[in-house]
Write a protein that holds these residues in place. Structure first.
Motif: not given
Ligand SMILES: Cc1ncc(COP(=O)(O)O)c(C=O)c1O
Length: 390
Positions: A158, A160-161, A193, A197, A200
């Protein structure tokens, strides 16, 4: 006389070897004369194809091959890798700048940290995982930040975690699909994704594609490099080991972003002198034969997977039928840890497996089985386990 032998801190700091207890029990069982079925190791039992072996024999007598190879690989081998990527994944690679040979992908994975990790740098690693990713970080003074792979999220990390400050400090992100040890697979959406990531946060993606050729029921896993933007942020490790039943030959490759490949090549050229050229010539033969070698192995593993999974389910154990790899990731029965379950299987059924926590804390509660023995032996596994009381 005698001097005090002091190992380096990096060696003394290694985590305790979780497989030592299994090794001890395995030796004790063998000494008692137990007929063990060893599903602990991920090492193909199918021999290397004869055309490849013959190529090695032929090329080993060439005097030119008796000299130092180039650590980055023969141009012909690198071109054969590029051609295979084009045929298999429709990915175009520049053999001169986007491909480097490895003395087995393990070597390149370890050297990746030599090339890119400074003391204090953060490396994002899945847990459970192939251990070399985080050992490389630790040996080079970096900090591993572990991303748990959970069943609820299909054993995908994950992203986003990840806390913002960790993402900011992260230098590398290791991913591996089809996955060892969970046998999970990833799709294009996940890779997209990952790329977003990485872009970014300025993180280099290292995708380990060692098992892309082991897909079943018509499923053909994709290369990370097939996805738009992948080459801008990372590289892919691959290997002839599992693909062509060549684990003992020590030959693999890394491909992708030219700057990253260049950095890895710089580390390598200062530390190793490449792969015996006759092995590279045999590797070219294997890559040319491609699916002619892989398809028969796929059929064998798929049949074995069905026997093992059906057998384990019939005796009440819980596991998914993997779409890829030669691993089956089995939940430990209620009330047993990974280590207890592995020990019971070994002591009471003579079946050797690997405890999931040996691949990282988040592997607790699971045990990894492989299908690297013939189908008759695999049929016996469930029969033996049926006798064990959980
Ligand atoms: C995920 C993964 N990557 C890399 C390797 C190393 O393979 P090799 O060094 O033989 O290319 C293995 C071996 O088990 C593996 O499971």
């Amino acid at each position: 006389m005698g001097i005090a032998i002091r190992k380096a801190k990096r060696i003394n700091d290694l985590p305790p070897y979780l497989f030592a207890e299994i090794d001890r029990r395995k030796r004790a069982a063998l000494a008692r004369g137990v007929d063990l079925i060893d599903l602990g190791i991920g090492d193909p039992d199918i021999p290397t194809p004869s055309n490849v072996v013959e190529k090695l024999i032929e090329c080993s007598s060439k005097p030119a091959n008796h000299r130092y190879p180039n650590s980055l690989g023969m141009p012909e081998f690198r071109q054969a890798v590029a051609d295979w990527y084009q045929r298999r994944f429709n990915v175009r690679l520049d053999a001169g700048t986007e491909v480097v040979s490895l003395i087995g992908s393990k070597e390149g994975i370890g050297n990746m940290a030599v090339a890119f990790v400074d003391p204090g740098d953060v490396v994002l690693v899945a847990s459970p995982c192939y251990p070399v990713y985080h050992i490389g970080t630790a040996f080079n003074g970096g900090q591993n930040y572990f991303l748990p792979l959970k069943k609820e999220t299909h054993f995908l990390p994950d992203l986003d975690s990840i806390p913002a400050d960790i993402a900011k400090q992260a230098k590398l992100l290791w991913i591996n699909y089809p996955n060892n040890p969970t046998a999970a697979v990833a799709d294009k959406d996940f890779f997209q994704r990952v790329i977003a990531f990485a872009d970014r946060h300025g993180v280099i993606v290292c995708h380990d594609g060692a098992y892309t050729e082991m897909g079943y029921d018509g499923y053909r896993p994709m290369s990370f490099l097939e996805v738009d933007g992948a080459r801008e942020v990372g590289i892919e490790f691959h290997s002839l080991s599992k693909t062509f039943n060549m684990t003992g030959w020590r030959i693999g490759m890394a491909v992708g972003n030219a700057e990253v490949i260049g950095g890895l090549a710089q580390a390598k050229s200062n530390l190793d002198s490449g792969i015996f050229q006759a092995v590279q010539e045999a590797g070219i033969e294997a890559l040319k034969l491609g699916d002619q070698i892989v398809e028969p192995s796929r059929k064998i593993y798929q049949e074995r997977r069905d026997i093992l999974v059906d057998g384990l389910r019939a005796v009440g154990l819980q596991c998914e039928k993997p779409k890829a790899t030669f691993y089956v990731w089995v939940s430990a029965p209620k009330g047993l840890t990974s280590a207890e379950f592995t020990a019971k299987l070994l002591d009471e059924a003579g079946v050797v497996t690997t405890p999931g926590n040996g691949f990282g804390e988040a592997g607790e509660g699971y045990v990894r089985f492989t299908v690297c023995v013939d189908k008759e032996r695999l049929k016996e596994v469930a029969e033996r386990i049926r006798q064990v009381k959980f």
